[in-house]
Design an enzyme around this catalytic site. Structure first.
Site, mmCIF file in Angstrom:
data_model
loop_
_atom_site.group_PDB
_atom_site.id
_atom_site.type_symbol
_atom_site.label_atom_id
_atom_site.label_comp_id
_atom_site.label_asym_id
_atom_site.label_seq_id
_atom_site.Cartn_x
_atom_site.Cartn_y
_atom_site.Cartn_z
ATOM 1 N N SER A 176 -9.361 1.203 3.355
ATOM 2 C CA SER A 176 -8.627 2.063 2.448
ATOM 3 C C SER A 176 -7.611 1.328 1.580
ATOM 4 O O SER A 176 -7.135 1.874 0.589
ATOM 5 C CB SER A 176 -7.888 3.136 3.243
ATOM 6 N N SER B 149 -9.373 -1.277 7.412
ATOM 7 C CA SER B 149 -8.863 -1.069 6.051
ATOM 8 C C SER B 149 -8.064 -2.217 5.454
ATOM 9 O O SER B 149 -7.748 -2.187 4.255
ATOM 10 C CB SER B 149 -8.018 0.205 6.000
ATOM 11 N N LYS C 176 0.859 -1.194 0.000
ATOM 12 C CA LYS C 176 0.000 0.000 0.000
ATOM 13 C C LYS C 176 0.889 1.236 0.000
ATOM 14 O O LYS C 176 1.939 1.255 0.668
ATOM 15 C CB LYS C 176 -0.874 -0.043 1.255
#
Lengths: 68, 474
Positions: free
Chosen positions: B157, B181, B82
């Site tokens: 996310s 997330s 990420k």
């Protein structure tokens, strides 16, 4: 300026004072109106926190001195 | 092994083939890069792709392994991070153009440990800006798209991590989980997402959202790959003062397929309120399956569940705003509007409200802790719905009170935030498909630092089903 009761709705005066103090551009009236509406909605949800019995719960933000 | 299937092999499967030199890391990386080329125009999983760097690393891995210097099960395995995990010499945007040219000097601890294990970084993955949102929207780098239906959200996310893993673009990815997330995109994309105990994986070198709620975690297609990733990256780190001291177990030892003797508590409150009937049924079937396999299933009650949202909201909003106040004030007009709105709202949380929420968190943890003295795991659905449409702000669902649908953000984090509050290890494991063709997931949470029992139950469930072998149509 009145005090801020936990979870309470912010009056326009208090809101604008806090917004300016936080560094926001308070001259954008429409944006401030929208933000105040959202902030008061958010803060309304906080009232539930006062239903919790926290009398035996210390906040974990306690200071622990460095042993070194 | 046909080259066009390599991208869907697990790290567990690939590691045996790489170690025996039946395949080369070069073949594996090329297979993933080909898969990325074919699917990325639809999915938009990546912010930064590193094909040449990955090819060079694969060649080095091939040479090392050829010399007999095999580092372990992640040697030669393609991974993605990420884009809030700092990577030396590779830009790390945190999902916003404000940081478009930010190039860290140093790897975060997770990246350094993947490197040491011989894993190969394919790129930096798309994410909800600043990790402040559960849907996987991003106007700066493009929205993320669910491989099972590109018109639906990945969840966030860590949305790019979810789509990249589900579609076979990467073998292992990393996400971060502040309100869900890792587990939200894992559930909505049909993969495994493990949020370990707070302090089990170092946060050093990650862009913070909320210091006391942020949990890095692996996202994989199988439970055994989550265990392998944990073996490589978990453990104490002098750069992160909240990491727990002491040794970390070999998590692969937990993969026994045996749940006999485990007591699993089904949280009654998770099945009240807005919850899609099909999703509820799939979660209940999964819990029943664990019972048929020998676990003891009992119903438990968590009355404090009703306070999860205000506790989480106050702490998360106040800390997120503290972490990002400077860019909010200097570059707020460049932020994704919903993220800007949420950061601005956080300016109006008082210190006494923040501390009250932290006190409430203690009471919440005590209640969950008492439950986990009586049962080994808590179970329920990860998400109350399957993946909604991209940009949907309200979601129609069974149990909606006013018929107008539920607001998307609190709905998507309804169950997941519980274990950010407690810091408990929690996993999302696929448990079937609803009639819309989209995946649903089972949520299992355990005692702090007992990831092994969470993995044990998830693995046993996975092995008794074939959901992890289903592939999206893309």
């Amino acid at each position: 300026m009145s005090s801020i009761d936990a979870g309470a709705e912010l009056s326009l005066d208090v809101f604008l004072h806090l917004a300016a103090d936080a560094g926001l551009d308070v001259s954008d009236t429409a944006r401030m109106d929208d933000l105040r509406r959202r902030v008061n909605m958010m803060r309304g949800g906080f009232a539930a926190l006062h239903e919790i019995d926290v009398s035996k719960a210390e906040s974990p933000a306690a200071f622990v001195p460095d042993a070194g | 092994m046909p080259a066009n299937e390599l991208h869907y092999l697990s790290a567990w499967e690939l590691s045996g083939l790489i170690r025996s030199r039946e395949i080369s890391p070069v073949d594996v990386v090329e297979a993933c890069l080909a898969r990325i080329e074919a699917t990325e125009p639809t999915l938009n999983s990546f912010i930064t792709l590193l094909p040449e760097q990955a090819r060079a690393a694969a060649q080095r891995a091939e040479a090392e392994i050829g010399r007999g210097s095999y580092r372990g099960p992640l040697h030669g395995i393609p991974v993605g991070l990420k884009d809030l995990f700092n990577t030396a010499g590779v830009r790390t945007t945190s999902g916003t153009r404000i940081y478009d040219t930010h190039v860290p000097d140093e790897d975060c601890t997770v990246a350094a440990r993947f490197n040491a294990a011989g894993a190969i970084l394919l790129g930096k993955l798309n994410m909800h800006p600043l990790a402040f949102g559960p849907t996987g929207e991003n106007a700066d780098y493009g929205h993320m798209h669910n491989p099972w239906n590109p018109e639906r959200i990945t969840g966030g996310s860590s949305g790019g991590s979810g789509s990249a893993t589900a579609a076979g673009q990467c073998t292992i990815t990393m996400g971060s989980d502040t309100g869900g997330s890792v587990r939200i995109p894992a559930a909505l994309c049909g993969i495994v997402g493990l949020k370990p105990t707070y302090g089990r994986i170092s946060r050093a070198g990650l862009t913070p959202l909320s210091w006391c709620l942020d949990h890095p975690g692996p996202m994989t297609r199988t439970v055994e790959d989550a265990a392998l990733a944990m073996n490589a990256i978990a453990g104490p780190d002098p750069k992160d003062h909240v990491t727990a001291p002491g040794p970390v177990p070999d998590y692969t030892q937990a993969l026994t397929e045996d749940v006999r003797g485990l007591r699993i508590g089904v949280v009654r409150e998770f099945f009240d309120g807005p919850l899609d009937g099909e999703v509820a049924s799939l979660a209940q079937q999964a819990i029943s399956a664990l019972g048929e396999m020998g676990a003891e299933i009992v119903e438990v009650s968590l009355p404090m569940f009703q306070y999860a949202q205000p506790i989480s909201n106050v702490i998360l909003s106040a800390e997120a705003t503290a972490a990002h106040r400077d860019i909010l004030l200097s570059d707020g007009d460049q932020l994704y509007p919903q993220v800007r709105d949420r950061l601005e709202e956080g300016l109006f949380i008082t210190a006494s409200e923040y501390l009250r929420a932290q006190q409430g968190r203690q009471v919440f943890c005590q209640q969950v802790g008492r439950l986990l003295q009586d049962v080994d795991l808590l179970a329920g659905p990860v998400e109350p719905v399957t993946a909604p449409e991209i940009l949907a702000r309200r979601i129609e669902i069974d149990g909606s009170l006013d018929g107008a649908g539920e607001p998307a953000v609190p709905l998507l984090t309804r169950y997941t935030r519980v274990y950010n509050i407690t810091g408990s290890p929690a996993i999302s494991v696929p448990c079937g498909f609803a009639s819309d063709g989209l995946p649903a997931a089972l949520h299992l949470a355990g005692r702090n630092f007992d990831e092994a029992t969470v993995l044990r139950a998830a693995y046993a469930y996975q092995q008794a089903h074939d959901w992890h072998r289903q592939r999206p149509p893309i």
